[in-house]
Enzyme design. Structure first.
Site, PDB file in Angstrom:
ATOM      1  N   LYS A   1      -6.603 -17.539 -11.276  1.00 33.93           N
ATOM      2  CA  LYS A   1      -6.083 -16.216 -11.052  1.00 33.93           C
ATOM      3  C   LYS A   1      -5.674 -15.628 -12.482  1.00 33.93           C
ATOM      4  CE  LYS A   1      -5.536 -16.822  -6.650  1.00 33.93           C
ATOM      5  NZ  LYS A   1      -6.645 -17.723  -6.255  1.00 33.93           N
TER       6      LYS A   1
HETATM    7  C1  LIG Z   1      -5.557 -15.179  -0.494  1.00 36.54           C
HETATM    8  C2  LIG Z   1      -4.963 -16.708  -0.993  1.00 36.54           C
HETATM    9  N1  LIG Z   1      -3.866 -17.096  -0.509  1.00 36.54           N
HETATM   10  C3  LIG Z   1      -3.156 -18.619  -0.933  1.00 36.54           C
HETATM   11  C4  LIG Z   1      -4.033 -19.120  -2.016  1.00 36.54           C
HETATM   12  C5  LIG Z   1      -3.456 -20.429  -2.593  1.00 36.54           C
HETATM   13  O1  LIG Z   1      -2.701 -20.508  -3.786  1.00 36.54           O
HETATM   14  P1  LIG Z   1      -2.336 -21.955  -4.424  1.00 36.54           P
HETATM   15  O2  LIG Z   1      -3.465 -22.365  -4.963  1.00 36.54           O
HETATM   16  O3  LIG Z   1      -1.539 -21.457  -5.710  1.00 36.54           O
HETATM   17  O4  LIG Z   1      -1.581 -22.793  -3.614  1.00 36.54           O
HETATM   18  C6  LIG Z   1      -5.132 -18.732  -2.659  1.00 36.54           C
HETATM   19  C7  LIG Z   1      -5.646 -19.300  -3.894  1.00 36.54           C
HETATM   20  O5  LIG Z   1      -6.830 -19.020  -4.123  1.00 36.54           O
HETATM   21  C8  LIG Z   1      -5.489 -17.429  -2.277  1.00 36.54           C
HETATM   22  O6  LIG Z   1      -6.711 -16.793  -2.781  1.00 36.54           O
END
Ligand SMILES: Cc1ncc(COP(=O)(O)O)c(C=O)c1O
Length: 385
Positions: free
Chosen positions: A180
């Protein structure tokens, strides 16, 4: 190899992390509180609750929305699998909706056919950073008593109707994973305008305790804590928050650079007929978290062959957004037709885009795609739909 993403981290983040370590307080503490305050101010929301990941944030959002065993939650299949997984953590049933072919987001037209009397929530994803139309979704859901949770994992700093994404939401979840724009290594943030919800989220992230470890530590008197409900360990550390504070200060620069590079990709790729790219929706702007391109039906090589040729040229690309309903973990989940999702996931790919990407690197990416568009191949010419 040009990576698909390289976080923009430097000496300032290293110094901030070192300072947290030397302070002796490395778990959730004052830096987490400061990061929450700064993040809430940046987004324009009253409360921000820092968590160990966006997945944890989605889980707690569903708990806070009261989603329980057997409740149906509409989600896009076209999303990172964490969106659907979070529904299953609370015993809910993910109901896969198709998405719009241009924004790759849920719309009223795609969600409405998925609603049943058992629908209790919709998780609206700002896919690849493109803000979804939250107000429109709310208008559909509010009269039916359906909660709208925003999965803004990719959308820190994206703008929806003049305000940062998250500012309008009842619950919006952000990710600080290194893919990100803004990273803390791992980490997430859940924002809400509701003080009671925020207080409950702070308990839920800390085993359901009615007093935080930091508050107990600060007290000169012994404090006996109580555990009010089933909670979790979803805390962020102060080392992560120290990095996050520095990164937050760079967010505007990060987004400005992404938008310049994205526009350059768009101009260069415009010379290749039929290729579509991620772009701003009419009601907002994207942070260009991920730069996806969609290959036309008559593109002479398959998406996977193109990725292979890019790798050969020293470019690390990724397939486009995944479709959860096609993964083994979801093969037993019933769903309606998802033609747009299946088309997008088979025909799109994500190109390198990060702060330090150079114009020469971008030129290499585009010239490799251009060469593929001219030459064709013998191995994988049939389009995958
Ligand atoms: C749309 C979406 N939701 C949730 C997540 C999960 O994020 P995290 O890795 O911080 O748990 C991601 C991660 O790529 C994502 O792209």
């Amino acid at each position: 190899m040009i990576p698909v993403m390289r976080p923009w981290l430097g000496a300032e983040e290293a110094a901030a992390a070192a300072e947290a370590v030397s302070s002796g307080w490395v778990a959730q503490g004052p830096r987490v509180a400061a990061f929450e305050e700064a993040f809430a101010a940046a987004i324009g929301v009253s409360h921000a609750v820092a968590l160990s990941s966006c997945t944890a944030a989605l889980h707690l959002a569903l708990v806070a929305a009261g989603i329980d065993t057997g409740d149906e939650v509409v989600v896009p299949s076209l999303s990172f699998i964490a969106t659907a997984n979070a529904v299953r953590y609370v015993g809910g049933v993910p109901v896969f909706s198709d998405v719009d072919g241009v924004t790759q987001n849920l719309t009223l037209a795609t969600v409405e056919p998925c609603l049943t009397p058992r629908t209790r929530a919709v998780i609206l994803v700002d896919q690849a950073g493109v803000p979804a139309d939250l107000d429109a979704m709310r208008k559909l859901c509010a009269p039916r008593g359906i909660a709208v949770i925003e999965d803004a994992a990719c959308a820190v700093g994206s703008v929806y109707r003049g305000q940062p994404v998250g500012a309008h939401a009842d619950l919006a979840a952000f990710s600080f994973h290194p893919r990100k724009l803004l990273t803390t290594g791992e980490g997430g943030m859940l924002v809400t305008p509701d003080a009671d919800v925020a207080a409950r989220l702070r308990r839920l992230r800390e085993h359901g305790m009615d007093v935080s470890a930091a508050a107990r530590h600060a007290s000169s008197q012994p404090v006996i804590e109580r555990y009010l409900e089933l909670g979790f360990n979803y805390r962020m550390t102060d080392v992560q928050a120290a990095i996050g504070l520095v990164q937050l200060g760079k967010l505007d620069q990060l987004i400005a650079r992404r938008r310049v590079l994205a526009q350059r990709y768009q101009q260069l790729l415009a010379g290749l007929p039929g290729i579509r790219t991620i772009t701003d929706p009419e009601y907002g702007t994207t942070n260009y978290q991920s730069f996806w391109v969609l290959l036309p039906d008559d593109f002479p090589v398959s998406r996977d062959e193109l990725m292979r040729r890019l790798a050969e040229a020293g470019v690390s690309a990724r397939r486009g957004i995944m479709a959860a309903h096609l993964e083994p973990a979801y093969l037993n989940v019933a769903h309606g037709p998802l033609p747009v999702t299946e088309y997008l996931t088979a025909r799109s790919l994500i190109l390198p885009l990060f702060h330090d990407l150079t114009e020469a690197e971008q030129d290499l990416v585009v010239s490799t795609i251009a060469a593929a568009s001219r030459t064709g191949d013998s191995a994988g010419a049939s389009p995958q739909r």
